[in-house]
Design a protein around this motif. Structure first.
Motif, PDB file in Angstrom:
ATOM      1  N   GLY A 299       0.782  -1.223   0.000  1.00 53.19           N
ATOM      2  CA  GLY A 299       0.000   0.000   0.000  1.00 53.19           C
ATOM      3  C   GLY A 299       0.811   1.268   0.000  1.00 53.19           C
ATOM      4  O   GLY A 299       0.359   2.309   0.482  1.00 53.19           O
ATOM      5  N   THR A 300       2.005   1.203  -0.542  1.00 50.34           N
ATOM      6  CA  THR A 300       2.864   2.382  -0.612  1.00 50.34           C
ATOM      7  C   THR A 300       3.774   2.237  -1.814  1.00 50.34           C
ATOM      8  O   THR A 300       3.778   1.208  -2.494  1.00 50.34           O
ATOM      9  CB  THR A 300       3.682   2.548   0.685  1.00 50.34           C
ATOM     10  N   ARG A 301       4.548   3.270  -2.072  1.00 48.10           N
ATOM     11  CA  ARG A 301       5.483   3.222  -3.192  1.00 48.10           C
ATOM     12  C   ARG A 301       6.823   2.671  -2.707  1.00 48.10           C
ATOM     13  O   ARG A 301       7.367   3.161  -1.712  1.00 48.10           O
ATOM     14  CB  ARG A 301       5.651   4.623  -3.793  1.00 48.10           C
ATOM     15  N   LEU A 302       7.345   1.653  -3.394  1.00 49.90           N
ATOM     16  CA  LEU A 302       8.594   1.012  -2.990  1.00 49.90           C
ATOM     17  C   LEU A 302       9.614   1.074  -4.122  1.00 49.90           C
ATOM     18  O   LEU A 302       9.271   0.835  -5.284  1.00 49.90           O
ATOM     19  CB  LEU A 302       8.378  -0.467  -2.656  1.00 49.90           C
ATOM     20  N   ARG A 303      10.847   1.366  -3.762  1.00 47.63           N
ATOM     21  CA  ARG A 303      11.953   1.206  -4.707  1.00 47.63           C
ATOM     22  C   ARG A 303      12.916   0.200  -4.108  1.00 47.63           C
ATOM     23  O   ARG A 303      13.452   0.412  -3.021  1.00 47.63           O
ATOM     24  CB  ARG A 303      12.671   2.537  -4.982  1.00 47.63           C
ATOM     25  N   VAL A 304      13.114  -0.903  -4.801  1.00 46.80           N
ATOM     26  CA  VAL A 304      13.916  -2.016  -4.290  1.00 46.80           C
ATOM     27  C   VAL A 304      15.120  -2.208  -5.199  1.00 46.80           C
ATOM     28  O   VAL A 304      14.973  -2.317  -6.418  1.00 46.80           O
ATOM     29  CB  VAL A 304      13.082  -3.317  -4.227  1.00 46.80           C
ATOM     30  N   GLU A 305      16.318  -2.275  -4.612  1.00 42.30           N
ATOM     31  CA  GLU A 305      17.540  -2.317  -5.410  1.00 42.30           C
ATOM     32  C   GLU A 305      18.115  -3.710  -5.592  1.00 42.30           C
ATOM     33  O   GLU A 305      19.210  -3.840  -6.113  1.00 42.30           O
ATOM     34  CB  GLU A 305      18.607  -1.419  -4.773  1.00 42.30           C
ATOM     35  N   HIS A 306      17.412  -4.730  -5.196  1.00 43.99           N
ATOM     36  CA  HIS A 306      18.034  -6.045  -5.154  1.00 43.99           C
ATOM     37  C   HIS A 306      17.804  -6.856  -6.427  1.00 43.99           C
ATOM     38  O   HIS A 306      16.924  -6.576  -7.232  1.00 43.99           O
ATOM     39  CB  HIS A 306      17.534  -6.804  -3.927  1.00 43.99           C
ATOM     40  N   TRP A 307      18.609  -7.893  -6.551  1.00 47.70           N
ATOM     41  CA  TRP A 307      18.665  -8.773  -7.721  1.00 47.70           C
ATOM     42  C   TRP A 307      17.292  -9.291  -8.139  1.00 47.70           C
ATOM     43  O   TRP A 307      16.941  -9.271  -9.322  1.00 47.70           O
ATOM     44  CB  TRP A 307      19.605  -9.934  -7.385  1.00 47.70           C
ATOM     45  N   ALA A 308      16.491  -9.770  -7.200  1.00 48.44           N
ATOM     46  CA  ALA A 308      15.208 -10.380  -7.552  1.00 48.44           C
ATOM     47  C   ALA A 308      14.268  -9.364  -8.190  1.00 48.44           C
ATOM     48  O   ALA A 308      13.433  -9.722  -9.028  1.00 48.44           O
ATOM     49  CB  ALA A 308      14.554 -10.998  -6.315  1.00 48.44           C
ATOM     50  N   ASN A 309      14.383  -8.098  -7.802  1.00 55.49           N
ATOM     51  CA  ASN A 309      13.524  -7.076  -8.391  1.00 55.49           C
ATOM     52  C   ASN A 309      13.842  -6.870  -9.865  1.00 55.49           C
ATOM     53  O   ASN A 309      12.946  -6.682 -10.690  1.00 55.49           O
ATOM     54  CB  ASN A 309      13.686  -5.765  -7.627  1.00 55.49           C
ATOM     55  N   ALA A 310      15.123  -6.917 -10.217  1.00 55.27           N
ATOM     56  CA  ALA A 310      15.497  -6.821 -11.631  1.00 55.27           C
ATOM     57  C   ALA A 310      15.110  -8.088 -12.379  1.00 55.27           C
ATOM     58  O   ALA A 310      14.595  -8.034 -13.499  1.00 55.27           O
ATOM     59  CB  ALA A 310      17.004  -6.584 -11.749  1.00 55.27           C
TER      60      ALA A 310
END
Length: 420
Positions: A299-310
């Motif tokens: 329920g919010t805006r997330l920026r994730v820098e990790h491998w699985a996100n790419a």
């Protein structure tokens, strides 16, 4: 129906961009796919840069997402070593640094992030390093080997994941290591003091020296080389090399100059995208480290820098570009290896979001699962030297249940049984 005459352009030659290109082809897209990367290396994965490759346990070729020949076989046009300098949203084109102009029907921005720089005197000295790119890892691997041979000293600014993984690698090479960290424990903002102290103890047992509650204030040199690192509390540490591991900033300049909406700093910055990874321009998408996703689960805006996100974000964006219904609601996930400790972390529990930490297993033996809870709900879980539990941990997070805490802490009770 996607027209075979259409051109889909991907800006960013990392994991997200490469997996997006792969997905476009596997989903049957027959138009042009153009992948533009500002490095000369073919797209590669970043985890080995601070783990196996840095340690010399993996070959350089093992980091690539695809074999170099795959791109021609898949009819993906590669522009390596090229920088996109501007986007013309009206003309639907991108301009490269060599002034070439490429038209697009759909555009994916997977520009990633760049290491934050130390803003102190002495950063121009030989021996000041960052670790983000393959070329950085090439250089740092040689540096660590030399420090190990010569009993040299490495000072690391920052006790986050990169800082700790490089500290572990440096000690395996035999280098002397000092880590300078402004917080009271490593990984303080991610894991809190309860679990952060475990990492302090782990590294101390392997000979790493920590200097908590301080920041680097100056790097001093001799004959143009690093000689020592000073902290803002007046201490001086001998150093032959310094690694800046103080985080990464999303590479948003291209999006900003094109007038795309950006996320605010409170949400990690980045390019604001909806749950289908679409930006404020309906023909432009963003994925990977640079994307700040309106996350349906949290329920919010997330920026994730990790491998699985790419790994997962690139394919999701590709499907959205093809007009498929996409909801990107993956539970954030990452992993780390340090000495004989392996771990996986799932979820999102920033400082102030949780009110309790429950531990299942033996933290003293570093075989446990830690859960971060808010009002009884599991926000995140980290398994340390305990395996094959990622799926039930993520199900606990997704379900929103409030499990019995005695049962949550009991290794004898299957996690799956706590999900109702």
């Amino acid at each position: 129906m996607v027209d075979a005459d259409q051109t889909f352009v991907i800006v960013g030659g990392g994991l997200a961009g490469a997996k997006a290109a792969e997905t476009l082809r596997s989903e049957g897209f027959t138009g042009r796919v153009i992948l533009i990367g500002d490095e000369r290396d073919h797209p590669y994965e970043r985890p080995p840069l601070s783990k196996g490759y840095l340690l010399g346990k993996e070959e350089r070729d093992s980091v690539y997402v695809h074999e170099p020949a795959w791109y021609a076989q898949a009819d993906v046009e590669l522009h390596l070593g090229q920088t996109v300098v501007s986007i013309d949203r009206t003309a639907k084109s991108v301009r490269l640094g060599d002034r070439a102009v490429i038209h697009y029907d759909k555009l994916l921005l997977a520009t990633g992030a760049e290491p934050r720089r130390l803003d102190v005197p002495g950063t121009d000295l030989v021996g000041v390093h960052h670790l983000r790119r393959l070329a950085h890892a090439d250089r740092l691997r040689n540096v660590l080997a030399a420090l190990g041979r010569d009993n040299g000293h490495l000072v690391i600014a920052g006790a986050g994941w990169i800082g700790l993984e490089v500290a572990a690698a440096a000690r395996e090479y035999g280098a002397e290591v000092t880590v300078v960290e402004p917080e009271a424990t490593p990984l303080h903002a991610i894991l809190g003091p309860e679990i952060g102290q475990m990492f302090a103890d782990l590294h101390a047992e392997h000979g790493v020296r920590f200097h908590f509650g301080a920041r680097l204030s100056e790097i001093t040199g001799q004959d143009g080389m690093v000689f020592a690192a000073r902290t803002d509390d007046g201490e001086e540490h001998p150093a032959h090399d310094v690694l800046a591991a103080i985080g990464a900033a999303p590479r948003t300049a291209l999006a900003e100059s094109a007038g795309l909406t950006l996320a605010d700093r409170a949400h990690g910055g980045g390019i604001a995208v909806d749950a289908s990874l679409r930006t404020s321009d309906p023909d432009i998408f963003a994925a990977g480290d640079v994307s700040a996703v309106q996350h349906p689960l949290f329920g919010t805006r997330l920026r994730v820098e990790h491998w699985a996100n790419a790994l997962n974000g690139g394919p999701a964006a590709a499907r959205a570009m093809l007009g498929q219904e996409v909801t990107y609601d993956r539970v954030p996930y990452f992993f780390s290896d340090q000495y004989d400790v392996g771990l996986e972390y799932s979820g999102w529990a920033p400082p102030g979001s949780y009110d309790q930490v429950v531990v299942r297993g033996d933290a003293g033996k570093r075989e446990f699962i830690a859960f971060w809870l808010s009002e009884g709900r599991v926000l995140a879980g980290m398994n340390v030297n305990v395996w094959d539990v990622t799926e039930p941990i993520q199900e606990l997070i997704r379900s929103g249940v409030r499990p019995n805490q005695d049962a949550l802490a009991d290794p004898g009770i299957p996690l799956a049984s706590l999900i109702s």
